[in-house]
Scaffold this motif. Structure first.
Motif, PDB file in Angstrom:
ATOM      1  N   UNK A  51      -5.237  10.783  -6.528  1.00 19.12           N
ATOM      2  CA  UNK A  51      -3.635   9.791  -6.718  1.00 19.12           C
ATOM      3  C   UNK A  51      -3.077   9.817  -5.189  1.00 19.12           C
ATOM      4  N   UNK A  52      -2.888   9.351  -4.676  1.00 21.95           N
ATOM      5  CA  UNK A  52      -1.514   9.671  -3.723  1.00 21.95           C
ATOM      6  C   UNK A  52      -0.074   9.950  -3.590  1.00 21.95           C
ATOM      7  N   UNK A  53       0.797   9.706  -3.148  1.00 22.34           N
ATOM      8  CA  UNK A  53       2.421   9.913  -3.635  1.00 22.34           C
ATOM      9  C   UNK A  53       3.078   8.094  -4.558  1.00 22.34           C
ATOM     10  N   UNK A  54       4.125   8.513  -3.975  1.00 21.99           N
ATOM     11  CA  UNK A  54       5.196   7.223  -4.647  1.00 21.99           C
ATOM     12  C   UNK A  54       4.131   6.679  -5.794  1.00 21.99           C
ATOM     13  N   UNK A  55       3.885   7.479  -6.508  1.00 17.62           N
ATOM     14  CA  UNK A  55       2.801   6.183  -7.683  1.00 17.62           C
ATOM     15  C   UNK A  55       4.317   5.672  -8.607  1.00 17.62           C
ATOM     16  N   UNK A  80      -2.317  14.395  -5.583  1.00 17.76           N
ATOM     17  CA  UNK A  80      -1.917  14.944  -4.473  1.00 17.76           C
ATOM     18  C   UNK A  80      -0.688  15.659  -4.394  1.00 17.76           C
ATOM     19  N   UNK A  81       0.582  15.176  -4.951  1.00 15.97           N
ATOM     20  CA  UNK A  81       2.068  15.939  -4.837  1.00 15.97           C
ATOM     21  C   UNK A  81       2.043  17.293  -5.590  1.00 15.97           C
ATOM     22  N   UNK A 138       1.015  -1.126  -0.054  1.00 12.80           N
ATOM     23  CA  UNK A 138       0.133   0.190  -0.197  1.00 12.80           C
ATOM     24  C   UNK A 138       0.410   0.967  -0.342  1.00 12.80           C
ATOM     25  N   UNK A 139       2.083   1.165  -0.143  1.00  9.70           N
ATOM     26  CA  UNK A 139       3.260   2.158  -0.137  1.00  9.70           C
ATOM     27  C   UNK A 139       3.387   2.934   0.844  1.00  9.70           C
ATOM     28  N   UNK A 141       3.102  12.419   0.744  1.00  6.10           N
ATOM     29  CA  UNK A 141       3.341  11.935   1.097  1.00  6.10           C
ATOM     30  C   UNK A 141       2.664  10.996   1.576  1.00  6.10           C
ATOM     31  N   UNK A 142       1.272  10.546   0.609  1.00  8.72           N
ATOM     32  CA  UNK A 142       0.463   9.811   0.614  1.00  8.72           C
ATOM     33  C   UNK A 142       0.652   7.947   0.576  1.00  8.72           C
TER      34      UNK A 142
END
Length: 349
Positions: free
Chosen positions: A275-279, A311-312, A162-163, A318-319
């Motif tokens: 969408x969150x981070x680290x994709x 989001x970034x 889940x990243x 950081x999500x």
């Protein structure tokens, strides 16, 4: 940066302006009602099974149990909260992801306020459910009714998938030794509480899950649906099946989409994808996100409105995949609230 791209980014950044007020809004919650119900499901006959003798209580008297007969299965549990001063023009339905329950939107694993009460404070009537085969919705016999076997996850699996952690091998039973992605907002100190929420899931119950969600829509809506991860498929397909009853869709990291050949059915329904981070650092999520973006583009090509927010790029960083549990969950909720207000779906206080 081209002028059109700069204008689009400015518009997205504007969504983040009211977020501090959302996080600090802690007035008491006043309700005009709350309750729950089960919806959907079907009756199934089972036959040809041997009668068993079961002792239900240690030291008790055994009883004969005949497993042959009619069973009620594939129903869904829904809990609702109705604010005294309702400001959402329609109810807000919250649908969780795979291997989880409606707890997803309740108190965060580290004890902070979750999205359910955040949106309730903003005047939304909130309907939070446990999908078919989860939580209080209950199970059914397998493989007689639920085909195949349930999938169980180890404690390390969500951390690495889940990243939250930095890939395979990043989880450790000792919180201090876990390797989180740099700047990750997931509450590591509450991770053990998060995995306590995990429940078995089947990969063969999609039709039953969608049928129950449609039954909820028929009972509750018109409405807005906010859905996460696995529920992406259900949210979009339900809207395609009941387009006249859905006023907006909020897709939080959808892991699946609807029928792209029928994207035009959603052209009158405003859609937000988050969408969150680290994709880019993940092995699976670039492809998953690309599928979501392609679906959004299909909606837009049909004349609809579908906005994709990374989001970034709007300053929310950081999500993990569990955005509603991350330490900045109020910021993300504020972005959603602002978007809904912009679509005319709220009343003035």
């Amino acid at each position: 940066m081209p002028l059109l791209q700069r204008a689009a980014l400015t518009a997205l950044l504007a969504l983040a302006v009211p977020l501090i007020a959302f996080a600090q809004d802690q007035e008491p919650i006043a309700l005009r009602g709350m309750g729950s119900f089960h919806i959907g499901g079907r009756l199934v006959e089972i036959s040809g099974k041997p009668v068993k003798e079961v002792t239900f209580t240690a030291g008790g008297v055994p009883a004969k149990v005949d497993p042959n007969g009619t069973y009620q299965v594939e129903q869904m549990y829904v809990q609702y909260f109705l604010p005294a001063k309702e400001r959402g023009t329609v109810p807000l339905l919250m649908w969780h992801g795979g291997g989880l329950t409606g707890v997803t939107y309740e108190t965060t694993p580290d004890g902070r306020e979750g999205w359910l009460t955040m949106f309730l404070r903003k005047g939304w009537a909130v309907y939070n459910s446990d999908a078919v085969e989860r939580g209080r919705s209950g199970w059914a016999q397998y493989p007689d009714i639920f085909k195949g076997e349930p999938v169980f996850l180890t404690t390390a699996n969500p951390f690495e998938r889940f990243r939250i952690g930095a890939g395979p091998g990043s989880y450790d039973p000792d919180p201090a030794k876990r390797k989180l992605l740099p700047g990750n907002q997931f509450p590591n100190e509450g991770y053990e509480n998060f995995v306590k929420q995990n429940v078995p899931r089947w990969t063969t119950t999609d039709d039953a899950i969608l049928a129950a969600y449609l039954a909820e829509i028929d009972k509750v809506c018109p409405c807005v649906i906010l859905f996460h991860s696995q529920a992406g498929t259900f949210g979009f397909k339900a809207a395609q099946a009941r387009p006249d009853k859905i006023k907006a869709l909020v897709a939080v990291e959808p892991a699946g989409v609807g029928d792209i050949a029928k994207a035009d059915v959603l052209k009158a329904i405003p859609t937000l994808m988050i969408y969150g981070d680290y994709i880019e650092q993940d092995s699976r999520w670039p492809t998953i996100r690309a599928t979501g973006v392609k679906f959004a583009e299909a909606i837009k090509a049909a004349g609809g409105t579908a906005e994709v927010v990374d989001l970034p790029k709007v300053g929310i960083k950081g999500n993990s995949h569990m955005l509603m549990m991350d330490k900045n969950n109020a910021e993300v909720a504020g972005l959603i609230q602002t978007w809904l207000e912009g679509k005319g779906l709220t009343r003035q206080p």
